[in-house]
Write a protein that holds these residues in place. Sequence first.
Motif, PDB file in Angstrom:
ATOM      1  N   SER A 171       0.809  -1.214   0.000  1.00  0.00           N
ATOM      2  CA  SER A 171       0.000   0.000   0.000  1.00  0.00           C
ATOM      3  C   SER A 171       0.844   1.268   0.000  1.00  0.00           C
ATOM      4  O   SER A 171       0.314   2.365   0.151  1.00  0.00           O
ATOM      5  CB  SER A 171      -0.929   0.005   1.216  1.00  0.00           C
ATOM      6  OG  SER A 171      -0.156  -0.082   2.414  1.00  0.00           O
TER       7      SER A 171
ATOM      8  N   ALA B  64       2.227   2.961  -2.359  1.00  0.00           N
ATOM      9  CA  ALA B  64       1.917   3.918  -3.420  1.00  0.00           C
ATOM     10  C   ALA B  64       0.474   4.418  -3.344  1.00  0.00           C
ATOM     11  O   ALA B  64       0.073   5.264  -4.126  1.00  0.00           O
ATOM     12  CB  ALA B  64       2.166   3.278  -4.787  1.00  0.00           C
ATOM     13  N   TYR B  65      -0.288   3.892  -2.373  1.00  0.00           N
ATOM     14  CA  TYR B  65      -1.680   4.311  -2.241  1.00  0.00           C
ATOM     15  C   TYR B  65      -1.760   5.547  -1.347  1.00  0.00           C
ATOM     16  O   TYR B  65      -1.402   5.512  -0.181  1.00  0.00           O
ATOM     17  CB  TYR B  65      -2.521   3.176  -1.648  1.00  0.00           C
ATOM     18  CG  TYR B  65      -3.967   3.550  -1.416  1.00  0.00           C
ATOM     19  CD1 TYR B  65      -4.783   3.931  -2.467  1.00  0.00           C
ATOM     20  CD2 TYR B  65      -4.522   3.508  -0.145  1.00  0.00           C
ATOM     21  CE1 TYR B  65      -6.110   4.268  -2.274  1.00  0.00           C
ATOM     22  CE2 TYR B  65      -5.856   3.830   0.065  1.00  0.00           C
ATOM     23  CZ  TYR B  65      -6.636   4.214  -0.997  1.00  0.00           C
ATOM     24  OH  TYR B  65      -7.955   4.556  -0.802  1.00  0.00           O
ATOM     25  N   ASN B  66      -2.229   6.647  -1.927  1.00  0.00           N
ATOM     26  CA  ASN B  66      -2.332   7.892  -1.166  1.00  0.00           C
ATOM     27  C   ASN B  66      -3.760   8.428  -1.122  1.00  0.00           C
ATOM     28  O   ASN B  66      -3.982   9.582  -0.761  1.00  0.00           O
ATOM     29  CB  ASN B  66      -1.385   8.949  -1.747  1.00  0.00           C
ATOM     30  CG  ASN B  66      -1.613   9.190  -3.224  1.00  0.00           C
ATOM     31  OD1 ASN B  66      -2.640   8.784  -3.768  1.00  0.00           O
ATOM     32  ND2 ASN B  66      -0.660   9.820  -3.880  1.00  0.00           N
TER      33      ASN B  66
ATOM     34  N   VAL C 139      -5.754   8.986  -3.620  1.00  0.00           N
ATOM     35  CA  VAL C 139      -6.110   9.705  -4.837  1.00  0.00           C
ATOM     36  C   VAL C 139      -6.522   8.691  -5.905  1.00  0.00           C
ATOM     37  O   VAL C 139      -5.967   7.593  -5.989  1.00  0.00           O
ATOM     38  CB  VAL C 139      -4.902  10.552  -5.328  1.00  0.00           C
ATOM     39  CG1 VAL C 139      -5.217  11.250  -6.634  1.00  0.00           C
ATOM     40  CG2 VAL C 139      -4.477  11.545  -4.261  1.00  0.00           C
TER      41      VAL C 139
ATOM     42  N   SER D  91      -4.262   5.819  -7.798  1.00  0.00           N
ATOM     43  CA  SER D  91      -3.191   5.228  -6.992  1.00  0.00           C
ATOM     44  C   SER D  91      -3.154   3.724  -7.253  1.00  0.00           C
ATOM     45  O   SER D  91      -4.170   3.123  -7.601  1.00  0.00           O
ATOM     46  CB  SER D  91      -3.447   5.458  -5.497  1.00  0.00           C
ATOM     47  OG  SER D  91      -3.460   6.815  -5.184  1.00  0.00           O
ATOM     48  N   THR D  92      -2.002   3.123  -7.050  1.00  0.00           N
ATOM     49  CA  THR D  92      -1.890   1.682  -7.285  1.00  0.00           C
ATOM     50  C   THR D  92      -1.577   0.939  -5.997  1.00  0.00           C
ATOM     51  O   THR D  92      -0.912   1.465  -5.106  1.00  0.00           O
ATOM     52  CB  THR D  92      -0.801   1.364  -8.329  1.00  0.00           C
ATOM     53  OG1 THR D  92       0.445   1.871  -7.866  1.00  0.00           O
ATOM     54  CG2 THR D  92      -1.154   1.954  -9.679  1.00  0.00           C
ATOM     55  N   ILE D  93      -2.083  -0.283  -5.946  1.00  0.00           N
ATOM     56  CA  ILE D  93      -1.828  -1.196  -4.837  1.00  0.00           C
ATOM     57  C   ILE D  93      -1.306  -2.480  -5.460  1.00  0.00           C
ATOM     58  O   ILE D  93      -1.927  -3.035  -6.367  1.00  0.00           O
ATOM     59  CB  ILE D  93      -3.116  -1.459  -4.038  1.00  0.00           C
ATOM     60  CG1 ILE D  93      -3.652  -0.147  -3.463  1.00  0.00           C
ATOM     61  CG2 ILE D  93      -2.872  -2.485  -2.942  1.00  0.00           C
ATOM     62  CD1 ILE D  93      -5.052  -0.248  -2.897  1.00  0.00           C
TER      63      ILE D  93
ATOM     64  N   THR E  61      -5.640  -0.523  -9.532  1.00  0.00           N
ATOM     65  CA  THR E  61      -5.647   0.929  -9.666  1.00  0.00           C
ATOM     66  C   THR E  61      -6.958   1.451  -9.097  1.00  0.00           C
ATOM     67  O   THR E  61      -8.042   1.027  -9.523  1.00  0.00           O
ATOM     68  CB  THR E  61      -5.501   1.340 -11.146  1.00  0.00           C
ATOM     69  OG1 THR E  61      -4.310   0.730 -11.671  1.00  0.00           O
ATOM     70  CG2 THR E  61      -5.379   2.844 -11.281  1.00  0.00           C
ATOM     71  N   THR E  62      -6.859   2.363  -8.136  1.00  0.00           N
ATOM     72  CA  THR E  62      -8.043   2.851  -7.435  1.00  0.00           C
ATOM     73  C   THR E  62      -8.913   3.727  -8.342  1.00  0.00           C
ATOM     74  O   THR E  62      -8.417   4.391  -9.245  1.00  0.00           O
ATOM     75  CB  THR E  62      -7.649   3.648  -6.180  1.00  0.00           C
ATOM     76  OG1 THR E  62      -6.867   4.779  -6.563  1.00  0.00           O
ATOM     77  CG2 THR E  62      -6.863   2.786  -5.218  1.00  0.00           C
TER      78      THR E  62
ATOM     79  N   LEU F 147      -6.939   8.426   5.191  1.00  0.00           N
ATOM     80  CA  LEU F 147      -6.293   7.117   5.072  1.00  0.00           C
ATOM     81  C   LEU F 147      -6.172   6.393   6.407  1.00  0.00           C
ATOM     82  O   LEU F 147      -6.265   5.164   6.465  1.00  0.00           O
ATOM     83  CB  LEU F 147      -4.910   7.265   4.445  1.00  0.00           C
ATOM     84  CG  LEU F 147      -4.869   7.651   2.968  1.00  0.00           C
ATOM     85  CD1 LEU F 147      -3.439   7.739   2.479  1.00  0.00           C
ATOM     86  CD2 LEU F 147      -5.659   6.675   2.128  1.00  0.00           C
TER      87      LEU F 147
END
Length: 189
Positions: free
Chosen positions: A105, A107-109, A111, A114-116, A158-159, A166
């Motif tokens: 997680s 890279a998940y911010n 937004v 974002s990617t997980i 990808t979100t 968060l």
Amino acid sequence: MANSNNSVITGKLRGILGKELVFREWDGKTVVAKAPKARTGLATAPQVKIQESFTLATKYAKSVMDGADQGIRDAYTSRLKPRQNLFSRAVADFMSPPVVHNVGSGAYNGVVGSTITIRAVDDFRVTGVQVEIYAASGTLLEKGNAVQQTNGVDWIYTTTQANAVLAGSKISAIATDVPGNTGTLVVTL
């Protein structure tokens, strides 16, 4: 356990001898083993659960062997281990659910876009990974399928929804294998 390769004494023996010895052929050799004893008493709850799992696994393996999906039979056949046949390979896959080792997680911010990264493995093949993102309140924000990467073990999601807070949010990754078993890992941010 002794084994023989068509000796004068054992020849091509198969079956049980005097409720003490069992003869069978394995990998081109005659194998001699002690005969199994009958169970005494009732099975415990964990034993019943395992018996039920094996019953389901054998039904699955029979469906693989008798089914119309030649592709899955060929795939299992290509991954046979020494002294393993198609039936036992299908049983082994059914009995081994996938494992999600990591939910990356970093890279998940929160937004959109974002990617997980999820790392999921199975003894045979992971067929899909579903990701669910929950807000700190427990509300489901989004869920969807991750895309498998070329290395075969990593999946990227990808979100599609923004997440303003968060802290306390949870990301759940659910991996599925060929027989339909699932493995889950939940991380809290």
